[in-house]
Enzyme design. Structure first.
Site: not given
Length: 425
Positions: A261, A276, A348, A351, A389
């Site tokens: 990403r 991130r 988070e 999801s 994560r």
RNA sequence: GGAGGGAUGGCAGAGUGGUCGAAUGCACUGGUCUUGAAAACCAGCAAGGUGUUAAAACCUUCCAGGGUUCGAAUCCCUGUCCCUCCGCCA
């Protein structure tokens, strides 16, 4: 993609629902395009019919050996008129398609109003954050001896990458393996391995294009291809253009992949550590189900992700995303957030979303029902879990005041049975 | 990288300029027969759109995009993908 019939029937109501997502639908623009489309379509089709009928009669006359010259004269300027009508029609059709592709999915009635993540609603909590009798470090400081090496990654590639060494690299691999085994052996998913570079049709199919183009890494080549931002894209696109049998449903796949990403627009956010990154590992669950069962499936799918967190003894909470935080394609999303001691907050880690028929319509992923009719499937997916994560969460939650972390029981078989793992080896 | 062949309904596979949206087989659905099942036989069976109370009717689609033609699954051009052989190669 929304059902254009629903849009035609009541654009105002659709606009109202989309407002919850913070999307403004220009109903007047839509109606204008729609009226133009209708007029041009019927005009084009009338001309086409005329041409077809006359051409056919020429064929018949020729077969009987009659003179076709008078008929040819009769067709005359038909072609020209038809070409003109066709051109106009395809233009407005394209305009309508572009608009349609850029309208997000409708939020489900149970989605709370709200602008951003601060308006998300907590559903429940699991586990209790550990009390430390020392000041807990964050994962960056814990691994400063080289287990996680951000400087070297920056030299090789740039910001937002990591080099992992020794036990840290092994820990990530162990977690991946554990998650895949759990989902295949306990939850009934079939593992798949897929390409990590996909074409534009695939990106459109799951809804990353056209809206989120700036978040993707596009490959600089002759054909338009992208690095996948999630395994959702290749896995769901397995079924693009397919007509399944009802008995094939539900389809459940689990897939481990790297995710890429660009994180455009998140400058300055989570710049420290591994939260991130431009490249991270994820285990993704994807389901294609009968439309009647997708809401139940969202619950079980979320439960499957929770099962991993529980097995790893990581405290977390589940939240329902509010309208403003909901993604382009999702009708409803439940996020799972894991406790991070260094930040003193939940972050988070999974999801889980129900897309209803929104992706399926773009993909043309369908099934033949018992009556023999063809229907769109419903698609869902959820992280199970974001592996990078999870490494962070495990490090921070299971740290000790020496250079070891303790390993939760469920993970020990994947690390040679050890109870503790050194961060320096 | 070089040479050749191909892409047609859920699947297999015919079709090389005109009643072709498309033979045939398999699969599927309904029926006959049977105590039941199988087999056999009969019938139905592509998708999308416009339209209709429902139908009828009409339009589009034979990998994709252009072109030739009154008319294209069929002819021409470009692209994508697949297969075979040769070369290279983890």
């Amino acid at each position: 993609m929304l059902d254009i019939k629903a849009l035609r029937a009541d654009p105002e109501q659709i606009a109202q629902a989309l407002a919850i997502k913070g999307y403004v639908l220009d109903t007047q623009q839509f109606t204008e395009i729609e009226e133009k489309r209708k007029r041009l379509q019927s005009e084009t089709e009338t001309l086409q019919n005329e041409r077809n009928v006359k051409s056919k009669s020429i064929g018949q006359a020729k077969a009987k050996g009659e003179d076709i010259q008078p008929l040819l004269a009769l067709v005359g300027d038909l072609g020209e008129r038809l070409d003109k009508a066709k051109a106009e029609f395809s233009l407005v059709q394209e305009e309508q398609q572009t608009l349609l592709m850029s309208i997000p999915n409708l939020p489900h009635a149970s989605v709370p109003a709200g602008r951003d993540e601060s308006d998300n609603i907590e559903l429940h909590k699991w586990g209790v954050p550990k009390e430390f009798d020392f000041t807990p470090l964050d994962h960056v400081d814990m691994t400063a001896s080289g287990g996680l090496d951000f400087e070297t990654a920056a030299k090789i590639s740039g910001a937002r990458y990591v080099v992992m060494r020794g036990n840290l690299a092994r820990l990530q691999r162990a977690l991946t393996q554990f998650m895949l085994d759990h989902h295949t052996q306990v939850n009934g998913y079939q593992e798949v391995y897929v390409p990590f570079i996909v074409n534009a049709d695939s990106m459109r199919g799951t809804g990353q294009l056209p809206k989120a183009a700036e978040d993707m890494f596009r490959i600089n080549g002759e054909t338009e291809t992208y690095l996948i931002p999630t395994a959702e894209v290749p896995v769901t696109n397995i079924y693009r253009g397919e007509i399944l049998n009802e008995a094939d449903l539900p389809i459940r796949h689990v897939c481990h992949s790297p995710c890429f990403r660009s994180e455009a627009g998140s400058y300055g956010r989570d710049t420290r550590g591994m939260i991130r990154q431009h490249q991270f590992e994820k285990v993704e669950m994807v389901q294609l189900v009968h439309p009647d069962t997708s809401w139940d499936t969202l619950d079980t799918l979320t439960g499957h992700a929770e099962g991993i967190l529980q097995a790893l003894e990581l405290p977390y909470r589940a939240v329902t995303l509010c309208g403003g935080d909901l993604s382009f394609t999702s009708a409803k999303t439940i996020d799972l957030e894991v406790w991070l001691p260094s930040q003193g907050q939940y972050r988070e880690i999974s999801s889980c979303s129900n897309f209803l028929d929104f992706q399926a319509r773009r993909l043309q992923a369908r099934f033949r029902n018992e009556a023999g009719d063809i229907e769109l499937v419903h698609t869902l997916n959820g992280s199970g879990l974001a592996v990078g994560r999870t490494v962070v969460a495990l490090l921070e939650n299971f740290q000790t005041n020496n250079d070891y972390i303790t390993i939760p029981d469920a993970l020990r078989p994947y690390l040679g049975g050890v109870q503790q793992l050194s961060l320096n080896d």
